[in-house]
Write a protein that holds these residues in place. Structure first.
Motif, short mmCIF file in Angstrom:
data_model
loop_
_atom_site.label_atom_id
_atom_site.label_comp_id
_atom_site.label_asym_id
_atom_site.label_seq_id
_atom_site.Cartn_x
_atom_site.Cartn_y
_atom_site.Cartn_z
N LYS A 1 0.48 -1.17 -0.34
CA LYS A 1 0.08 -0.51 0.34
C LYS A 1 1.11 1.73 -0.11
N TYR A 2 0.51 1.79 -1.05
CA TYR A 2 1.27 3.27 -1.17
C TYR A 2 1.91 4.18 -0.09
N ASP A 3 2.19 4.31 0.13
CA ASP A 3 2.76 5.82 1.55
C ASP A 3 2.49 4.77 3.16
N THR A 4 3.06 4.09 2.92
CA THR A 4 3.09 3.25 4.50
C THR A 4 4.60 2.80 4.55
N GLN A 5 5.13 2.55 5.52
CA GLN A 5 6.78 2.39 5.67
C GLN A 5 7.07 0.82 4.93
N GLU A 6 5.96 -0.32 4.35
CA GLU A 6 6.26 -1.59 4.45
C GLU A 6 6.40 -0.48 2.60
N TYR A 7 5.71 -0.07 2.47
CA TYR A 7 5.55 0.42 0.44
C TYR A 7 7.54 1.15 1.06
N PHE A 8 7.78 2.24 1.61
CA PHE A 8 8.52 2.50 1.24
C PHE A 8 9.82 1.44 1.67
N ASP A 9 9.86 0.53 2.34
CA ASP A 9 10.90 -0.89 2.73
C ASP A 9 11.36 -1.36 1.39
N GLU A 10 9.42 -2.49 0.39
CA GLU A 10 9.23 -3.05 -0.13
C GLU A 10 10.32 -2.30 -1.52
N PHE A 11 10.09 -0.48 -2.07
CA PHE A 11 10.49 0.24 -2.74
C PHE A 11 12.53 0.20 -2.45
N LEU A 12 12.92 -0.08 -1.47
CA LEU A 12 14.37 -0.14 -0.96
C LEU A 12 14.72 -1.00 -1.48
N SER A 13 14.80 -2.19 -1.03
CA SER A 13 14.17 -3.08 -1.67
C SER A 13 14.99 -3.98 -2.63
N LEU A 14 13.53 -3.71 -3.72
CA LEU A 14 13.45 -3.45 -4.66
C LEU A 14 15.55 -2.46 -5.25
N VAL A 15 15.46 -1.44 -4.86
CA VAL A 15 16.38 -0.64 -5.42
C VAL A 15 17.71 -1.51 -5.01
N LYS A 16 18.16 -2.46 -3.64
CA LYS A 16 19.34 -2.98 -3.34
C LYS A 16 19.17 -4.09 -3.84
N LYS A 17 17.88 -5.55 -4.51
CA LYS A 17 18.20 -6.38 -4.59
C LYS A 17 18.90 -6.18 -6.58
N TYR A 18 18.72 -5.03 -7.28
CA TYR A 18 19.16 -4.90 -8.86
C TYR A 18 20.41 -3.64 -8.32
N GLN A 19 21.36 -4.12 -7.13
CA GLN A 19 22.20 -3.48 -7.13
C GLN A 19 23.71 -4.80 -8.00
N ASP A 20 23.00 -5.86 -7.97
CA ASP A 20 23.43 -7.14 -8.51
C ASP A 20 22.99 -6.94 -9.93
N GLU A 21 24.70 -6.70 -10.66
CA GLU A 21 25.12 -6.35 -12.08
C GLU A 21 23.71 -7.64 -13.11
N GLU A 22 23.63 -8.99 -12.87
CA GLU A 22 23.29 -9.92 -13.70
C GLU A 22 21.89 -9.51 -13.24
N LEU A 23 21.18 -10.01 -12.23
CA LEU A 23 19.55 -9.75 -11.62
C LEU A 23 19.40 -8.26 -12.77
N TYR A 24 20.41 -7.03 -12.31
CA TYR A 24 20.09 -5.73 -13.50
C TYR A 24 20.63 -5.71 -14.62
#
Length: 178
Positions: free
Chosen positions: A95-118
């Protein structure tokens, strides 16, 4: 990642902690606001990510299509048409504008730091958005218009009494000769 991380900030209530965490993922982060189109395209062509958190009910998102075309990772809200334009591998479903949303958003940024996955994700996205090319959109509309003419032609034949060609009428319009 060899590209800089550019972050277009237009996010109401973005916690400072998230902004600080995003800054950790590149040595040369530039925070930008709204840009004129020409500047946006120049930036996009050198961009690793387009972060697009929104609760706006998008019916289409040309910016996301343009970013993916330029092999720029788009991380966006899963709602509205964005769930079609940006495939679910890079959309936030909380759900937008919740802490869970912010955390999930940030986890995707972290996930795609892996160059192969990116690389896999941006390559797949580039292929997926080909359906939005002018050539493919025109082909789709041509098929739709041809189908409409074909159906209309069948109705005309029935109304002119030239026989039924795949169009059935439950009414008493015209005479069908079989």
């Amino acid at each position: 990642m060899t590209q800089d991380l550019y972050v277009k900030i237009d996010w109401p209530n973005l916690p400072d902690s998230m902004s600080d965490e995003l800054l950790e993922y590149s040595t040369n982060v530039k925070m930008v606001g709204n840009l004129p189109k020409q500047e946006y395209y120049e930036l996009l062509s050198n961009c690793a990510y387009m972060l697009y958190p929104t609760d706006f009910p998008e019916i289409s998102c040309i910016n996301a299509i343009e970013a993916q075309y330029n092999e720029c990772m788009v991380i966006a809200t899963h709602n509205f048409a964005l769930s079609e334009t940006v495939k679910s591998q890079t959309t936030v479903k909380s759900k937008y504008d919740t802490q869970e949303y912010f955390d999930e958003f940030l986890s995707l940024v972290k996930k795609y730091q892996d160059e192969e996955l990116y690389t896999q994700a941006v390559t797949k996205a580039r292929v997926d958005i080909e359906k939005y090319s002018w050539q493919n959109v025109a082909k789709s509309w041509n098929r739709e218009i041809d189908s409409m003419f074909e159906e209309a032609s069948g109705i005309v034949n029935v109304l002119q009494g030239k026989g039924e060609t795949g169009v059935r009428s439950s009414g008493q319009i015209g005479r069908a000769h079989v």
